[in-house]
Design an enzyme around this catalytic site. Sequence first.
Site, short mmCIF file in Angstrom:
data_model
loop_
_atom_site.label_atom_id
_atom_site.label_comp_id
_atom_site.label_asym_id
_atom_site.label_seq_id
_atom_site.Cartn_x
_atom_site.Cartn_y
_atom_site.Cartn_z
N HIS A 128 39.83 42.91 38.56
CA HIS A 128 41.13 43.50 38.68
C HIS A 128 40.88 44.76 38.96
O HIS A 128 39.73 45.64 38.75
CB HIS A 128 41.86 43.29 37.87
CG HIS A 128 42.02 42.02 38.02
ND1 HIS A 128 42.21 40.58 39.51
CD2 HIS A 128 41.31 40.26 37.11
CE1 HIS A 128 42.03 39.42 38.36
NE2 HIS A 128 41.77 39.43 37.19
N GLU A 165 44.42 42.79 31.93
CA GLU A 165 43.09 41.78 31.34
C GLU A 165 42.50 43.26 32.69
O GLU A 165 41.03 43.61 31.97
CB GLU A 165 43.08 40.96 32.52
CG GLU A 165 42.01 40.16 33.34
CD GLU A 165 42.36 39.44 33.93
OE1 GLU A 165 42.70 38.80 34.54
OE2 GLU A 165 40.61 38.82 34.16
N HIS A 220 35.71 38.94 33.08
CA HIS A 220 37.35 38.52 33.41
C HIS A 220 37.70 38.60 32.16
O HIS A 220 37.14 37.92 30.87
CB HIS A 220 37.60 37.10 34.71
CG HIS A 220 37.60 37.66 35.97
ND1 HIS A 220 38.63 38.09 37.16
CD2 HIS A 220 36.58 38.30 36.87
CE1 HIS A 220 38.59 38.21 37.88
NE2 HIS A 220 36.69 38.16 37.91
N GLU A 301 34.77 34.95 32.16
CA GLU A 301 36.30 34.64 31.34
C GLU A 301 36.42 34.68 29.87
O GLU A 301 36.05 33.70 29.15
CB GLU A 301 37.49 32.95 31.90
CG GLU A 301 36.98 32.67 33.27
CD GLU A 301 38.48 34.05 34.22
OE1 GLU A 301 39.33 34.45 32.64
OE2 GLU A 301 38.66 33.74 35.24
#
Length: 338
Positions: A128, A165, A220, A301
């Site tokens: 992101h 995030e 992430h 993650e």
Amino acid sequence: MTGTAPRPHRRSTLLRATTVVAAAVPLCTAGWLGWRALDHSGPAGATAAASAPASATAPASTRPGAADPAAAPLTPPVAPPPSADAPTGEAPTPSAPTGTATTAAPTGTAGTAANGLAGRTVVLDPGHNPGNFSHTAEINRQVDIGNARKECDTTGTETNAGYTEAEYTLDVSRRARAILAARGATVVLVQDGDRPWGPCIDERARSGADAHADAAVSVHADGGPASGSGFHVIMPGRVVAGKADNSAIVEPSHRLGLLLRDQFHTATGEPYADYTADQGLDTRSDLGGLNLSAVPKVFIECGNMRNSTDAKRMTDPQWRQQAAQGIADALTAFLTTR
Ligand SMILES: [Zn+2]
């Protein structure tokens, strides 16, 4: 978080109205459920499963742990490099410009393997972008990931307290860059907080080849159910469709994934996710960053930002340093062992 539709960032616009904030939470949950459903039964996964022959590295199932009982113990834990090799407990200097290779400058440190990664290049892909929240039109543009079309990029998730995030992934990636550069590696960050949004997932995927990298890790944090905690690593399923052919990276990415699962767990003490994946490992065929990569690549993650225990860890700079250590140690092991 991966595969989640973007939503308004309550701190960046006038959409701070209570009704919008209230709507945002269930939307995030719905997005999570959506991508889990896609993971197992969506058209992208089905396409890849149909095109992938059953093998040790590309099981017909998208769950390697379930379909391949040998998956978990395939690789014995690799001891991390000597502790003197890496800086610990201190913030790195996050100043290198985007796309600019960062290589360790100091040499000759007595008693260390400071140049153990000399000549090796790694790409770190901070998931992101903090600016994505205010560039909805740009990041919603559809891009071709071989077996589907998907949004260029997404906003990602955040903790209930509003730590995003995108902030997290950039911080951890910068810390990992510092550790790897100190070991002699050339490190390229896909974005370093100096571009307004993105890049798109297909550009993120290309960055490994563009940098002639030996490996890449996309960082992430998840936005799962509040009751779930833990981390998981996502490895590429084999996808040969349209512009995608990641056949050559499936096996080495699996090796990298196992190393990352083990090293991250060792460095952080974070348990394997208890709400998704299997023994901390998942395989997906719906992520452009993996479908289109020409170099070994996995996603991690690092925890569930919607879980209070995980959120507390991820907002702690010391824990983020440990997370970076785990990522750097896994890449080091991948590049120095066979
Ligand atoms: Zn993400």
